[in-house]
Design a protein around this motif. Structure first.
Motif, PDB file in Angstrom:
ATOM      1  N   ILE A 123      -8.619 -54.513 125.665  1.00  0.00           N
ATOM      2  CA  ILE A 123      -7.322 -53.841 125.790  1.00  0.00           C
ATOM      3  C   ILE A 123      -7.182 -52.885 124.620  1.00  0.00           C
ATOM      4  O   ILE A 123      -7.290 -53.290 123.448  1.00  0.00           O
ATOM      5  N   HIS A 124      -6.967 -51.615 124.944  1.00  0.00           N
ATOM      6  CA  HIS A 124      -6.896 -50.555 123.937  1.00  0.00           C
ATOM      7  C   HIS A 124      -5.521 -49.904 124.001  1.00  0.00           C
ATOM      8  O   HIS A 124      -5.029 -49.569 125.084  1.00  0.00           O
ATOM      9  N   HIS A 125      -4.883 -49.740 122.863  1.00  0.00           N
ATOM     10  CA  HIS A 125      -3.590 -49.074 122.792  1.00  0.00           C
ATOM     11  C   HIS A 125      -3.753 -47.724 122.112  1.00  0.00           C
ATOM     12  O   HIS A 125      -4.447 -47.595 121.108  1.00  0.00           O
ATOM     13  N   ARG A 126      -3.086 -46.724 122.678  1.00  0.00           N
ATOM     14  CA  ARG A 126      -3.167 -45.383 122.110  1.00  0.00           C
ATOM     15  C   ARG A 126      -1.997 -44.560 122.620  1.00  0.00           C
ATOM     16  O   ARG A 126      -1.249 -44.983 123.522  1.00  0.00           O
ATOM     17  N   LEU A 130      -3.104 -44.577 106.549  1.00  0.00           N
ATOM     18  CA  LEU A 130      -3.866 -44.721 107.783  1.00  0.00           C
ATOM     19  C   LEU A 130      -4.167 -46.188 108.061  1.00  0.00           C
ATOM     20  O   LEU A 130      -4.096 -46.642 109.209  1.00  0.00           O
ATOM     21  N   ALA A 131      -4.465 -46.934 107.013  1.00  0.00           N
ATOM     22  CA  ALA A 131      -4.740 -48.364 107.200  1.00  0.00           C
ATOM     23  C   ALA A 131      -3.524 -49.080 107.767  1.00  0.00           C
ATOM     24  O   ALA A 131      -3.648 -49.958 108.630  1.00  0.00           O
ATOM     25  N   ALA A 132      -2.338 -48.696 107.312  1.00  0.00           N
ATOM     26  CA  ALA A 132      -1.116 -49.324 107.825  1.00  0.00           C
ATOM     27  C   ALA A 132      -0.917 -49.021 109.301  1.00  0.00           C
ATOM     28  O   ALA A 132      -0.496 -49.887 110.078  1.00  0.00           O
ATOM     29  N   LEU A 133      -1.227 -47.793 109.722  1.00  0.00           N
ATOM     30  CA  LEU A 133      -1.086 -47.441 111.132  1.00  0.00           C
ATOM     31  C   LEU A 133      -2.149 -48.129 111.982  1.00  0.00           C
ATOM     32  O   LEU A 133      -1.882 -48.525 113.125  1.00  0.00           O
ATOM     33  N   LYS A 134      -3.343 -48.279 111.440  1.00  0.00           N
ATOM     34  CA  LYS A 134      -4.381 -48.995 112.189  1.00  0.00           C
ATOM     35  C   LYS A 134      -3.966 -50.452 112.437  1.00  0.00           C
ATOM     36  O   LYS A 134      -4.331 -51.052 113.455  1.00  0.00           O
ATOM     37  N   ALA A 135      -3.205 -50.991 111.521  1.00  0.00           N
ATOM     38  CA  ALA A 135      -2.742 -52.368 111.664  1.00  0.00           C
ATOM     39  C   ALA A 135      -1.543 -52.479 112.597  1.00  0.00           C
ATOM     40  O   ALA A 135      -1.078 -53.586 112.879  1.00  0.00           O
ATOM     41  N   ALA A 136      -1.028 -51.334 113.071  1.00  0.00           N
ATOM     42  CA  ALA A 136       0.127 -51.308 113.979  1.00  0.00           C
ATOM     43  C   ALA A 136      -0.251 -50.509 115.218  1.00  0.00           C
ATOM     44  O   ALA A 136       0.178 -49.359 115.379  1.00  0.00           O
ATOM     45  N   PRO A 137      -1.049 -51.076 116.127  1.00  0.00           N
ATOM     46  CA  PRO A 137      -1.592 -50.295 117.249  1.00  0.00           C
ATOM     47  C   PRO A 137      -0.542 -49.778 118.220  1.00  0.00           C
ATOM     48  O   PRO A 137      -0.824 -48.862 118.992  1.00  0.00           O
ATOM     49  N   HIS A 138       0.670 -50.335 118.206  1.00  0.00           N
ATOM     50  CA  HIS A 138       1.740 -49.834 119.074  1.00  0.00           C
ATOM     51  C   HIS A 138       2.545 -48.719 118.411  1.00  0.00           C
ATOM     52  O   HIS A 138       3.452 -48.162 119.033  1.00  0.00           O
TER      53      HIS A 138
END
Length: 710
Positions: free
Chosen positions: A11-14, A528-536
């Motif tokens: 399952i991929h979120h984008r 960027l690391a923070a956004l990667k940890a928040a895929p929604h």
């Protein structure tokens, strides 16, 4: 192919980056097969909404017509070539032309998809800057140039475009826009139907002005038919009534405005009866709408393509800004507000506030804006001989043959070039003229962050999308193509070129120095690391008042009476007595399944009822002796097209409509599904000589045409 039950389902979120709405997606994948594309219910901006375009990401990824290796034109046809061979060939040819004829002999054109792909934004300008040319063009000047120019003049930065705060407004006035189909434009507003229902449920109203009863007009509380190209008369009428009746209340804006009284005095000198007659809306109706707007607790005026792409488009955008200012609705909750995006392109060391008129085009003397010339001048700059003639062209993700005025003339011009290179993954109506085509990876094969559309969103959010599929070994991202070409060109021209970070590194730094980053000591400490940890994605909250701090003009003021606009108003006033509407005027239209010309090679988006017919009011059909469903010939000064006509009472009598982006019937393309649903291009009718009188933006709206039996 069937999915092996042993293959793990991921399952991929984008975020979908096919249009401005940037809706959140949940994509289920097994191996390299996409099983489903669904809305991401946890996305804080799109609220579980998607449109049919999102599902077509699967089609784009699997499209057999999509180019995957560089192509070179030969006498025997197209042949594939290696990347390094292609890069060397392009660099050699471009540098040879620069050395013989100068940098202005090489032009470039950036298409609409460029801003939907952040690698194009972080690395495209750097590549194009290796060739010092003034012949830069883009889709900006067939789309939103009036918006950006007014933002630059009035607020000090071309990206300080006020956004209608739809989630809190009580009165939304919409001119020439169709967000039910577009999901917003220069107003990123996914889930528009849901947001509109919420507006109406709290007692609010939406009033729409459009020459067609569009999908948005159908769900509005009130729709007013307006003659194409006359919105300035209606807007000036509103301002005149508000000023004359002392309904204005700028509030806090009074302390930061400069020239509002001057602007209102000149508008007040106009005759309301003449304004009403010009736009076809009764005086009493103009007076009522003005009083409703001024009396609403929170109101916002929003105008888009229909008002931007006309001869008085810049004037319209100025009047819209004044309407929001004089009623105190600028920078006010529920009014027209400014975003505070996580990567702030306004408050940024690399910010480009804008420019106007630093140079002009060689043939017609059209002014530059932001380093670009109006694209309506591109064909003549190629076809007109002499010093500075364009002899080579670089196109990036664009199809100007279908998207710019008088596409037939541009088609002919491209055929005369000494060299052309296209960075595009389709062999389409424009790239068929190229000598070399360099195809980048598709959207699911690279990561993404929306640099532009967060700047125009109705709510502050941030979302980073990692690549769904690994880049194929023999493929290149667009930014890698830009870097490889730029390095080679710089070396051949003897220029120095410093190393440049990757797109994700650029975004990471932008987040860190942005308003929610650690360098601003914000508790979110976005990176960027923070956004990667928040895929929604991350919800940064509703739009907030930010003036005068966010103003970029020296002195932090709003310039309400730019001299160019005062002059444009005088020109407009002088035309009121003599203006005679054309017997028939052509406007465009858009469908939710379409986004310009690059969505038509997906079967799921073109299936169903034919959507590229000419719409015409039944009374006009009868008056011209035409039958519903007949083949007709639509002609303008520049050309003619044959198309089926469809009777529709959604049209204002005297106005006909053709959708934008079609016309896939030219030979030499390789887009099979689009060719099978070719339609005709309205830009074979639009006129490169009909321009916005201030900035040179293409006036695609309200083109005089004739319609006869084919």
């Amino acid at each position: 192919m069937p999915t092996d039950s042993a293959v793990e389902v991921r399952i991929h979120h984008r975020a979908c980056n096919l249009c401005e709405a940037i809706c959140g997606l949940e994509i289920r994948v097994a191996g390299d097969e996409i099983l489903s594309v669904r809305p991401d219910d946890a996305d804080p901006l799109s609220l579980g909404h998607i449109c049919p375009k999102a599902v077509a990401l699967k089609d784009l990824y699997e499209d057999g017509d999509r180019l995957r290796k560089p192509l070179r034109r030969t006498e025997s046809g197209w042949r594939e070539m290696a990347w390094d061979e292609a890069f060397d060939l392009v660099a050699d040819r471009l540098c040879s032309i620069v050395e013989q004829h100068g940098g202005d002999a090489v032009a470039n054109y950036l298409g609409n998809p460029t801003v939907h792909n952040y690698g194009g934004l972080t690395h495209g300008p750097r590549f194009l800057g290796t060739i010092k040319t003034r012949n830069r063009f883009s889709a900006t000047s067939v789309d939103q140039l009036p918006h950006q120019l007014l933002a630059y003049w009035m607020y000090g930065h071309q990206l300080l475009v006020p956004i209608a705060d739809i989630d809190r407004t009580d009165y939304l006035l919409v001119l020439g826009a169709n967000p039910m189909a577009s999901n917003g434009s220069l107003m990123t507003v996914p889930a528009f139907p849901k947001r509109l229902k919420a507006l109406q449920a709290r007692g609010g109203r939406m009033v729409v002005l459009d020459p067609r009863r569009s999908e948005t007009a159908e769900v509005a509380d009130e729709h007013l038919f307006i003659r194409p190209g006359t919105d300035a008369a209606f807007l000036a009428g509103l301002l005149k009534v508000i000023d004359n009746d002392n309904l204005g209340h700028p509030g806090k804006l009074a302390a930061m405005e400069d020239g509002l009284e001057v602007a209102l005095a000149d508008i007040g000198a106009l005759d309301l009866d003449k304004l009403a007659a010009h736009c076809g809306i009764k005086v009493e109706t103009i007076q009522r709408i003005a009083r409703e707007f001024a009396a609403a607790p929170r109101a916002a005026a929003y105008g888009r393509m229909g008002v931007s792409t006309q001869q008085h488009g810049t004037l319209c955008q100025w009047l819209i800004q004044l309407l929001n200012i004089v009623t105190g609705n600028l920078d006010r909750e529920g009014g027209a507000m400014f975003t505070r995006p996580a990567v702030d392109l306004v408050d940024n060391p690399t910010s480009r506030p804008g420019s106007f008129g630093r140079w002009k085009s060689r043939v017609r003397g059209l002014p530059e804006f932001g380093g670009e010339l109006p694209v309506a001048a591109l064909a003549e700059e190629i076809l007109t001989e002499g010093e500075g003639q364009v002899r080579a062209l670089i196109t990036v993700a664009g199809n100007p043959v279908l998207s710019t005025p008088n596409g037939t003339q541009l088609d002919r011009a491209l055929d005369s070039l000494a060299f052309m290179v296209s960075i595009d993954f389709y062999l389409n109506e424009t790239t068929r003229h190229a000598d070399v085509i360099l195809p980048p990876t598709c959207t699911l094969e690279h990561d993404h962050y929306d640099l532009i559309f967060h700047s125009f969103a109705v709510r502050n959010t941030a979302r980073y999308s990692e690549a769904l599929f690994e880049r194929p070994a023999d493929a290149r991202h667009d930014w890698e193509i830009f870097e490889a070409l730029g390095d080679r060109i710089a070396k051949r021209l003897g220029a120095k070129r410093a190393p440049h970070p990757r797109p994700d590194q650029v975004i990471d730094m932008g987040l860190r120095i942005g308003p929610y980053g650690g360098m601003k000591k914000h508790p979110l400490n976005l990176s960027l690391a923070a956004l990667k940890a928040a895929p929604h994605g991350v919800d940064l909250g509703a739009l907030e008042p930010c003036l005068p701090e966010r103003l970029a003009n020296p002195g932090k003021f709003i310039l309400c009476a730019p001299p160019e606009m005062i002059a444009a108003l005088a020109v407009f006033a002088s035309e009121l007595d003599d203006a005679q509407p054309a017997a028939l005027s052509l406007i465009g239209r858009r469908h939710v399944r379409s986004n310009n010309s690059w969505m038509h090679n997906s079967q799921r988006l073109v299936k169903g009822p034919v959507r590229n017919h000419l719409l015409m009011h039944p009374d006009d059909l009868a008056a011209h002796g035409l039958a519903d469903g007949a083949m007709v010939r639509v002609a303008s000064r520049v050309g003619a097209v044959d198309v089926i006509v469809e009777a529709s009472d959604t049209m204002l009598p005297g106005v006909v409509s053709l959708p934008h982006g079609w016309g896939h019937d030219r030979s030499g393309t390789r887009i099979g599904i689009a060719e099978a649903h070719a339609g005709v291009s309205p830009n074979d009718l639009t006129d490169e000589l009909r321009l916005d009188t201030v900035c040179g933006n293409a006036a695609l709206n309200g083109v005089p045409v004739t319609v006869i039996a084919a």
